[in-house]
Scaffold this motif. Sequence first.
Motif, PDB file in Angstrom:
ATOM      1  N   GLN A   1       0.833  -1.207   0.000  1.00  0.00           N
ATOM      2  CA  GLN A   1       0.000   0.000   0.000  1.00  0.00           C
ATOM      3  C   GLN A   1       0.865   1.254   0.000  1.00  0.00           C
ATOM      4  O   GLN A   1       0.575   2.234  -0.710  1.00  0.00           O
ATOM      5  CB  GLN A   1      -0.938  -0.001   1.208  1.00  0.00           C
ATOM      6  CG  GLN A   1      -1.958   1.137   1.202  1.00  0.00           C
ATOM      7  CD  GLN A   1      -2.928   1.054   0.029  1.00  0.00           C
ATOM      8  OE1 GLN A   1      -3.520   0.009  -0.222  1.00  0.00           O
ATOM      9  NE2 GLN A   1      -3.073   2.158  -0.705  1.00  0.00           N
ATOM     10  N   ARG A   2       1.943   1.230   0.788  1.00  0.00           N
ATOM     11  CA  ARG A   2       2.841   2.392   0.833  1.00  0.00           C
ATOM     12  C   ARG A   2       3.539   2.607  -0.506  1.00  0.00           C
ATOM     13  O   ARG A   2       3.728   3.751  -0.934  1.00  0.00           O
ATOM     14  CB  ARG A   2       3.880   2.214   1.950  1.00  0.00           C
ATOM     15  CG  ARG A   2       3.327   2.469   3.343  1.00  0.00           C
ATOM     16  CD  ARG A   2       4.445   2.528   4.369  1.00  0.00           C
ATOM     17  NE  ARG A   2       5.439   3.535   4.053  1.00  0.00           N
ATOM     18  CZ  ARG A   2       6.583   3.710   4.715  1.00  0.00           C
ATOM     19  NH1 ARG A   2       6.871   2.906   5.729  1.00  0.00           N
ATOM     20  NH2 ARG A   2       7.434   4.650   4.370  1.00  0.00           N
ATOM     21  N   ILE A   3       3.942   1.526  -1.159  1.00  0.00           N
ATOM     22  CA  ILE A   3       4.576   1.661  -2.477  1.00  0.00           C
ATOM     23  C   ILE A   3       3.602   2.326  -3.447  1.00  0.00           C
ATOM     24  O   ILE A   3       3.978   3.224  -4.220  1.00  0.00           O
ATOM     25  CB  ILE A   3       5.021   0.282  -3.014  1.00  0.00           C
ATOM     26  CG1 ILE A   3       6.194  -0.249  -2.179  1.00  0.00           C
ATOM     27  CG2 ILE A   3       5.429   0.384  -4.489  1.00  0.00           C
ATOM     28  CD1 ILE A   3       6.587  -1.678  -2.520  1.00  0.00           C
ATOM     29  N   TYR A   4       2.339   1.926  -3.382  1.00  0.00           N
ATOM     30  CA  TYR A   4       1.338   2.521  -4.277  1.00  0.00           C
ATOM     31  C   TYR A   4       1.089   3.990  -3.929  1.00  0.00           C
ATOM     32  O   TYR A   4       1.037   4.861  -4.810  1.00  0.00           O
ATOM     33  CB  TYR A   4       0.030   1.742  -4.194  1.00  0.00           C
ATOM     34  CG  TYR A   4      -1.032   2.266  -5.130  1.00  0.00           C
ATOM     35  CD1 TYR A   4      -0.967   1.975  -6.499  1.00  0.00           C
ATOM     36  CD2 TYR A   4      -2.072   3.061  -4.665  1.00  0.00           C
ATOM     37  CE1 TYR A   4      -1.933   2.474  -7.370  1.00  0.00           C
ATOM     38  CE2 TYR A   4      -3.039   3.562  -5.525  1.00  0.00           C
ATOM     39  CZ  TYR A   4      -2.960   3.268  -6.878  1.00  0.00           C
ATOM     40  OH  TYR A   4      -3.905   3.774  -7.741  1.00  0.00           O
ATOM     41  N   ASP A   5       0.936   4.294  -2.633  1.00  0.00           N
ATOM     42  CA  ASP A   5       0.643   5.664  -2.201  1.00  0.00           C
ATOM     43  C   ASP A   5       1.816   6.613  -2.412  1.00  0.00           C
ATOM     44  O   ASP A   5       1.630   7.763  -2.828  1.00  0.00           O
ATOM     45  CB  ASP A   5       0.248   5.677  -0.716  1.00  0.00           C
ATOM     46  CG  ASP A   5      -1.079   4.974  -0.456  1.00  0.00           C
ATOM     47  OD1 ASP A   5      -1.859   4.795  -1.417  1.00  0.00           O
ATOM     48  OD2 ASP A   5      -1.324   4.596   0.707  1.00  0.00           O
ATOM     49  N   GLU A   6       3.036   6.142  -2.134  1.00  0.00           N
ATOM     50  CA  GLU A   6       4.204   7.026  -2.151  1.00  0.00           C
ATOM     51  C   GLU A   6       4.951   7.035  -3.480  1.00  0.00           C
ATOM     52  O   GLU A   6       5.626   8.015  -3.808  1.00  0.00           O
ATOM     53  CB  GLU A   6       5.166   6.628  -1.028  1.00  0.00           C
ATOM     54  CG  GLU A   6       4.548   6.749   0.354  1.00  0.00           C
ATOM     55  CD  GLU A   6       5.447   6.210   1.468  1.00  0.00           C
ATOM     56  OE1 GLU A   6       6.685   6.205   1.267  1.00  0.00           O
ATOM     57  OE2 GLU A   6       4.917   5.798   2.520  1.00  0.00           O
ATOM     58  N   VAL A   7       4.837   5.955  -4.229  1.00  0.00           N
ATOM     59  CA  VAL A   7       5.579   5.856  -5.494  1.00  0.00           C
ATOM     60  C   VAL A   7       4.643   5.836  -6.698  1.00  0.00           C
ATOM     61  O   VAL A   7       4.997   6.327  -7.772  1.00  0.00           O
ATOM     62  CB  VAL A   7       6.475   4.593  -5.499  1.00  0.00           C
ATOM     63  CG1 VAL A   7       7.294   4.516  -6.777  1.00  0.00           C
ATOM     64  CG2 VAL A   7       7.393   4.584  -4.286  1.00  0.00           C
ATOM     65  N   GLY A   8       3.451   5.286  -6.520  1.00  0.00           N
ATOM     66  CA  GLY A   8       2.501   5.248  -7.620  1.00  0.00           C
ATOM     67  C   GLY A   8       2.541   3.974  -8.433  1.00  0.00           C
ATOM     68  O   GLY A   8       1.984   3.909  -9.528  1.00  0.00           O
ATOM     69  N   LEU A   9       3.193   2.927  -7.901  1.00  0.00           N
ATOM     70  CA  LEU A   9       3.315   1.652  -8.601  1.00  0.00           C
ATOM     71  C   LEU A   9       2.723   0.530  -7.769  1.00  0.00           C
ATOM     72  O   LEU A   9       2.606   0.650  -6.546  1.00  0.00           O
ATOM     73  CB  LEU A   9       4.786   1.343  -8.894  1.00  0.00           C
ATOM     74  CG  LEU A   9       5.537   2.335  -9.790  1.00  0.00           C
ATOM     75  CD1 LEU A   9       7.000   1.935  -9.892  1.00  0.00           C
ATOM     76  CD2 LEU A   9       4.913   2.408 -11.172  1.00  0.00           C
ATOM     77  N   THR A  10       2.385  -0.572  -8.433  1.00  0.00           N
ATOM     78  CA  THR A  10       1.873  -1.732  -7.711  1.00  0.00           C
ATOM     79  C   THR A  10       2.958  -2.801  -7.577  1.00  0.00           C
ATOM     80  O   THR A  10       3.871  -2.893  -8.397  1.00  0.00           O
ATOM     81  CB  THR A  10       0.657  -2.351  -8.426  1.00  0.00           C
ATOM     82  OG1 THR A  10       1.052  -2.839  -9.712  1.00  0.00           O
ATOM     83  CG2 THR A  10      -0.455  -1.319  -8.578  1.00  0.00           C
ATOM     84  N   ALA A  11       2.827  -3.588  -6.528  1.00  0.00           N
ATOM     85  CA  ALA A  11       3.785  -4.667  -6.258  1.00  0.00           C
ATOM     86  C   ALA A  11       3.015  -5.907  -5.829  1.00  0.00           C
ATOM     87  O   ALA A  11       1.902  -5.819  -5.305  1.00  0.00           O
ATOM     88  CB  ALA A  11       4.760  -4.257  -5.163  1.00  0.00           C
ATOM     89  N   SER A  12       3.616  -7.060  -6.051  1.00  0.00           N
ATOM     90  CA  SER A  12       3.063  -8.324  -5.569  1.00  0.00           C
ATOM     91  C   SER A  12       4.001  -8.894  -4.518  1.00  0.00           C
ATOM     92  O   SER A  12       5.184  -8.539  -4.483  1.00  0.00           O
ATOM     93  CB  SER A  12       2.885  -9.309  -6.723  1.00  0.00           C
ATOM     94  OG  SER A  12       1.953  -8.806  -7.666  1.00  0.00           O
ATOM     95  N   ALA A  13       3.485  -9.773  -3.675  1.00  0.00           N
ATOM     96  CA  ALA A  13       4.309 -10.310  -2.589  1.00  0.00           C
ATOM     97  C   ALA A  13       3.972 -11.759  -2.298  1.00  0.00           C
ATOM     98  O   ALA A  13       2.830 -12.197  -2.477  1.00  0.00           O
ATOM     99  CB  ALA A  13       4.129  -9.475  -1.316  1.00  0.00           C
ATOM    100  N   GLY A  14       4.984 -12.486  -1.863  1.00  0.00           N
ATOM    101  CA  GLY A  14       4.809 -13.839  -1.376  1.00  0.00           C
ATOM    102  C   GLY A  14       5.321 -13.904   0.050  1.00  0.00           C
ATOM    103  O   GLY A  14       6.340 -13.268   0.366  1.00  0.00           O
ATOM    104  N   ILE A  15       4.630 -14.621   0.906  1.00  0.00           N
ATOM    105  CA  ILE A  15       4.990 -14.676   2.321  1.00  0.00           C
ATOM    106  C   ILE A  15       5.010 -16.134   2.764  1.00  0.00           C
ATOM    107  O   ILE A  15       4.043 -16.866   2.556  1.00  0.00           O
ATOM    108  CB  ILE A  15       3.964 -13.901   3.201  1.00  0.00           C
ATOM    109  CG1 ILE A  15       3.777 -12.469   2.703  1.00  0.00           C
ATOM    110  CG2 ILE A  15       4.397 -13.938   4.659  1.00  0.00           C
ATOM    111  CD1 ILE A  15       2.573 -12.263   1.798  1.00  0.00           C
TER     112      ILE A  15
END
Length: 369
Positions: free
Chosen positions: A133-147
């Motif tokens: 969410q921070r990457i989207y709000d602060e940078v404007g890009l989307t990311a995916s993640a695996g945990i």
Amino acid sequence: MLSDLPIRKIIHVDMDAFYASVAQLDAPELKGKAIAVGGGGPRGVISAASYEARQFGVKSAMSGQLALKLCPDLIFVKTDFERYRSISNQIRAIFLDYTDLVEPLSLDEAYLDVTENKKGLYSASLIAEDIRQRIYDEVGLTASAGISINKFIAKVASDYNKPNGQKTVNPEDVLPFLEALDIRKFYGVGKVTAEKMYQKGIFTGKDLKSKSLEYLKTHFGKSGAYYYDVVRGIHTSEVKPNRIRKSLAAERTFSENLSSEIFMLEKLKLIAEEVSKRLHKNNVSGKTITLKIKYSDFTLQTRSKTLPYYVKEAALILETAKDLLYQDRLNNSVRLLGISLSNLNTNAKIPKKGKADNSTISVQLKLKF
């Protein structure tokens, strides 16, 4: 046994179509359109493609000419590595707000160990959501993640709900997850190996798990032990925040094939200057210089020389590259030249900061990620 292994909370963050997404971020009129980064011109090779272009079969490492046949409306944009590095640094700063144990794999992906994190959060899944969410709000890009519990499973999981999604594989779900996984999804199983496994009746993780260690070593060599372990959820590699660089390189693909060494010298000079620039920027030097030659028939040849001293000046790099060029006759006309420096002066161990506790922790089947 999985229950005897250290349990960590590992996140693998992977930016979605990073280079193409940056281009669309900087030029909003490109959003929603099929674009390719690089690949312009008659000899261009694509570095990245937007998801809109991927729907037509356009992908990285494909020639621009083939991509245009697949997608006639494809828009080509130039690469901008300074811009990519700048945004990558912004994203990495966000990671470091949560943990010092960040291991970048490239400009657009990284591992994070959040077993113990700066926010004091128990759930790695919530941390991943917060980061995305921070990457989207602060940078404007989307990311995916695996945990998950280790780097291997986290990386596999990050590709599960792309783009702009995440997948958590809890400890109790690790073995069922791996058994059901298509063998092509296993990180480290390439196209050639997958075909070889298919021929031997190995299509899923369950099929792979049915093979003995001896069988896998016999048929897949040194990689056999790796496949035997990872399908059982065993992967003990730690998140290493200070990965030591092993080489630096630069290369150029030519608009027209070159058939004479004399015409290649000017190109080599530019490549040597670029390599020198990168060495200076990273404050490293190297002893082994390798000349990469790709011929017009796409065959590849490398020629190397190890010097008795470290170098990073363009003139010295060029001098050795010229010797390597003239070392033997060329097999054909040349479409690409590259120079790399390895055997770098980075062998000294870098002190690790905030290293996670590696003592053995029993798996708690109800442990929430």
